[in-house]
Write an enzyme that holds these catalytic residues in place. Structure first.
Site, short mmCIF file in Angstrom:
data_model
loop_
_atom_site.label_atom_id
_atom_site.label_comp_id
_atom_site.label_asym_id
_atom_site.label_seq_id
_atom_site.Cartn_x
_atom_site.Cartn_y
_atom_site.Cartn_z
CB SER A 139 23.10 -2.79 -70.92
OG SER A 139 22.09 -3.28 -71.44
CG ASP A 289 19.17 -2.59 -74.50
OD1 ASP A 289 19.49 -2.52 -75.58
OD2 ASP A 289 19.80 -3.09 -73.45
CG ASP A 291 23.69 -2.27 -75.42
OD1 ASP A 291 22.57 -2.38 -74.66
OD2 ASP A 291 24.56 -3.57 -75.18
CG ASP A 293 22.07 -5.83 -75.50
OD1 ASP A 293 21.38 -5.19 -74.95
OD2 ASP A 293 23.04 -6.44 -74.41
#
Length: 554
Positions: A139, A289, A291, A293
Site C-alpha cells: 500500500s 496511493d 496500489d 485503494d
C-alpha cells in the site's frame, strides 16, 4: 528458524547469499528472531532474507496455506485465483511465485501482466468467477516494504473466521526453507492483459450521477508512481475533464524517486502536485496511493490549496451523493452506508438526515465488504456508500474493497458540480459544520519498531485498558468500549469481532479511540471533537490530545 538453515540455501539462491552477507548483527537478529506474522490483514513487512522478512520463501509459505484453504473450502469446484501486484521491489516476482505454488495444487492463476490497482483485483475476482484473489502490495508503506493480501470469492479480503483457517494451515508448515519455489505447472498460469482494463474503466465510469454536467473543472492528478496511472487518466479524459498528470510521478518506480512519500494521508506527498496546480491554476488535486485503494484531496479555496482529510472527504461525498440522488429520484428504497468505529460521526449525521441507514464495522475494509455481501443476500438494504477515515471509499459494490478510481471520479463530479455554482468543496464542508456542528477529526500515530517497540505499544494499550479513566481534559467519559472483550463499560455487548481497540465517548459527543496498526509498527490515537465553532473544536482537540499523550507518555 535458525540463521544456519537459511545459509544452506545460499548456494541455490543468489538472493539469499547476497542478503545474508549484507546483514548487520542487529538486522540479522530482527530478521530471524521470529516468523513474519500473517495476521487478519494478511502479511506485510520489510524486504530481505529471513523468516521475519518478505521474500520468495515466506511468500511461498503463505501461498501453501492459502492453496490448502481453497482446496479444502471449494471441494469439487474449478479453482481459479486472480493475482495482481503493485510497482514495488519484488512485487512481480512474488506474484509469479504465488501462481507457481498454487499450480502445484492444480489451481489456475490469472495474473495481471502489469502493475494494477488493488480494487481492479477485487473486480477481477468477481468478473472472472474466481474462488479467490491475491494482491502483492504494501500500500502506502515506504519503499523497503512489501506485502501479501488474500481475497475470497466475493472479491472481499478474507474476514477473521476465514483467515484464521489460512493462518492455521500456514503455521502447520513452519519451515519455509523446505519449499522449492521453482517447481510448478506453468500451463495453469494465465495472463490478464490490458484489455481487461477496459471492462474495469467502464464500470468505474458508470457510477457517475451527472455525466452530462458541463466540465469546467481543471484537475491535477498524481498516481505517486503507482498503479492508478494510466487507468485514472483515461477515466478522466473519457468523462470530459481537463486533467494535468504529474509526469514525474506517473511511472512505476519502486523507489518512489519523485515523491517525498507515497501516502496521501501525508501532506508532504502533495508538494509536486501543488506546484503543478499553481502553474496551471488548477481547481482540484487528486492523489492515489501506490496500489490505488486510497485517495487524497486538495482543493483550491480562496486562492489557497486546502487539504481535506479522509473524514472530511467522506462527509462531502455523502452530502453530494445523497442530495443528488434525492434530486434525481434515484435514492434506493432502503439505502445503507457503512463506516468504522474510528470514523467521524459527521458522516453518520449526514446519512441519518437523508434517511440512510448506518452500520459501523471494525477498522479494515473487509468488514464493510462482508456486510455488503450479507445485506445483498438478505435483500433488506441496498449499499450506497462505504468509507474509512484512512482515505478509503467505495461507491458501487462491483468492487468489495476501497476503490480510489471510483472515489476520484465522484470527487471530481462533486467538485465540478459545486464549481459550476460558484462553490468549492471547502464551502460545502463549512455548510455541513453550520448544519451539524463543527467537527475536528485528527489522528496521532507513534512508531515503535522492533520487538521492544511492539512491547511499548502493548504497554500503552494496557495502561488505558486498566486505567478506568473517568474524564479527559476535564470532559467526563460517558462510556468506554473495549473491542478486545467486545463490551461497553455499562455491560452492553458490542457485537463486533474481537479487536485490540479502545474507545472513550465523552459527554459532549466527542470521542477518543486507540488501536495498534495492523500493518505497521504504530499505535494510533483517533480524535473526533465536536463544538459549536471550528475554533472551539480545535482548542478542545489540543486539550484532549495533551491529556491523552500525557497518559501514554508520548
Amino acid at each position: 528458524m535458525s540463521h544456519n538453515t537459511w545459509e544452506l540455501l545460499a548456494d541455490k539462491y543468489e538472493w539469499v547469499k547476497k542478503g545474508l552477507s549484507a546483514q548487520s548483527a542487529e538486522e540479522r537478529h530482527d530478521a530471524f528472531y521470529k516468523s513474519l506474522e500473517f495476521g487478519t490483514a494478511g502479511m506485510r513487512g520489510l524486504l530481505g532474507v529471513g523468516p521475519n522478512r518478505m521474500n520468495m520463501l515466506t511468500v511461498a509459505k503463505a501461498n501453501l496455506g492459502f492453496a490448502k484453504y481453497l482446496v479444502e473450502t471449494f471441494k469439487g469446484k474449478q479453482l481459479k485465483v486472480a493475482i495482481a501486484y503493485d510497482n514495488r521491489h519484488m512485487s512481480r516476482e512474488f506474484a509469479d511465485v504465488s501462481a507457481m505454488v498454487l499450480s502445484t495444487f492444480g489451481i489456475d492463476s490469472y495474473v495481471f501482466t502489469q502493475p494494477r490497482p488493488t480494487p481492479e483485483l477485487s473486480f477481477a475476482v468477481r468478473e472472472l468467477g474466481c474462488v479467490g484473489g491475491i494482491v502483492i502490495t504494501a500500500s502506502h508503506n515506504p519503499k523497503e516494504y512489501n506485502g501479501y493480501k488474500v481475497y475470497d470469492e466475493t472479491g472481499c479480503q478474507l474476514v477473521d473466521h476465514k483467515i484464521q483457517r489460512v493462518i492455521e494451515l500456514i503455521e502447520a508448515h513452519p519451515d519455509e526453507t523446505t519449499i522449492d519455489v521453482e517447481v510448478g505447472n506453468r500451463a495453469l498460469i494465465h495472463d490478464i492483459n490490458e484489455n481487461f482494463d477496459t471492462v474495469y474503466k467502464k464500470a468505474v465510469s458508470g457510477i457517475q450521477l451527472r455525466p452530462k454536467e458541463a466540465k469546467t473543472l481543471k484537475i491535477v492528478f498524481t498516481s505517486q508512481h503507482g498503479t492508478s496511472y494510466p487507468i485514472m487518466r483515461d477515466i478522466f479524459v473519457d468523462a470530459g475533464y481537463e486533467v494535468i498528470v504529474v509526469k514525474e510521478q506517473s511511472n512505476y518506480d519502486p523507489d518512489f524517486t519523485n515523491t517525498k512519500t507515497p501516502n496521501p494521508e501525508d501532506k508532504d506527498s502533495y508538494d509536486l502536485a501543488i506546484e503543478y496546480a499553481k502553474q496551471y491554476d488548477a481547481d482540484l488535486i487528486l492523489s492515489c496511493d501506490p496500489d490505488a485503494d486510497r485517495m487524497g484531496i486538495v482543493v483550491k479555496h480562496d486562492g489557497s490549496y486546502v487539504y481535506l482529510t479522509g473524514n472530511q472527504g467522506g462527509s462531502i461525498l455523502q452530502e453530494y451523493i445523497y442530495s443528488t440522488r434525492r434530486e434525481l429520484d434515484t435514492m434506493p428504497m432502503n439505502p445503507i452506508m457503512f463506516n468504522t468505529v474510528v470514523t467521524s460521526d459527521l458522516g453518520e449525521k449526514i446519512a441519518h438526515n437523508y434517511g440512510v441507514h448506518v452500520e459501523k464495522t471494525l477498522t479494515g475494509f473487509k468488514y464493510i465488504g462482508e456486510k455488503i455481501e450479507a445485506h445483498n443476500r438478505q435483500g433488506d438494504y441496498e449499499f450506497i456508500f462505504g468509507y474509512e477515515e484512512s482515505y478509503g471509499y467505495l461507491l458501487a459494490d462491483f468492487v468489495r474493497d476501497k476503490d480510489a478510481p471510483q472515489a476520484c471520479i465522484m470527487v471530481a463530479e462533486a467538485a465540478n458540480y459545486y464549481h459550476n455554482r460558484g462553490r468549492t468543496l471547502v464551502d460545502v464542508l463549512n455548510m455541513l459544520y453550520d448544519t451539524y456542528g463543527a467537527h475536528v477529526e485528527m489522528q496521532v500515530a507513534i512508531t515503535r519498531a522492533g520487538s521492544q517497540g511492539l512491547q511499548e505499544i502493548q504497554d500503552i494499550l494496557t495502561t488505558f485498558r486498566e486505567g478506568n479513566f473517568k474524564e479527559f481534559a476535564g470532559i467526563p467519559v460517558a462510556y468506554s468500549e473495549d473491542f478486545l472483550t467486545s463490551r461497553r463499560s455499562d455491560g452492553t455487548d458490542l457485537n463486533f469481532p474481537t479487536s485490540n481497540v479502545l474507545k472513550y465517548t465523552l459527554t459532549d459527543g466527542s470521542w477518543v479511540a486507540i488501536r495498534p496498526s495492523g500493518t505497521e509498527p504504530k499505535c494510533k490515537f483517533y480524535y473526533c471533537v465536536v463544538a459549536q465553532t471550528l475554533a472551539q473544536a480545535q482548542e478542545k482537540y489540543e486539550l484532549l490530545k495533551h491529556a491523552v499523550s500525557a497518559i501514554a507518555k508520548i
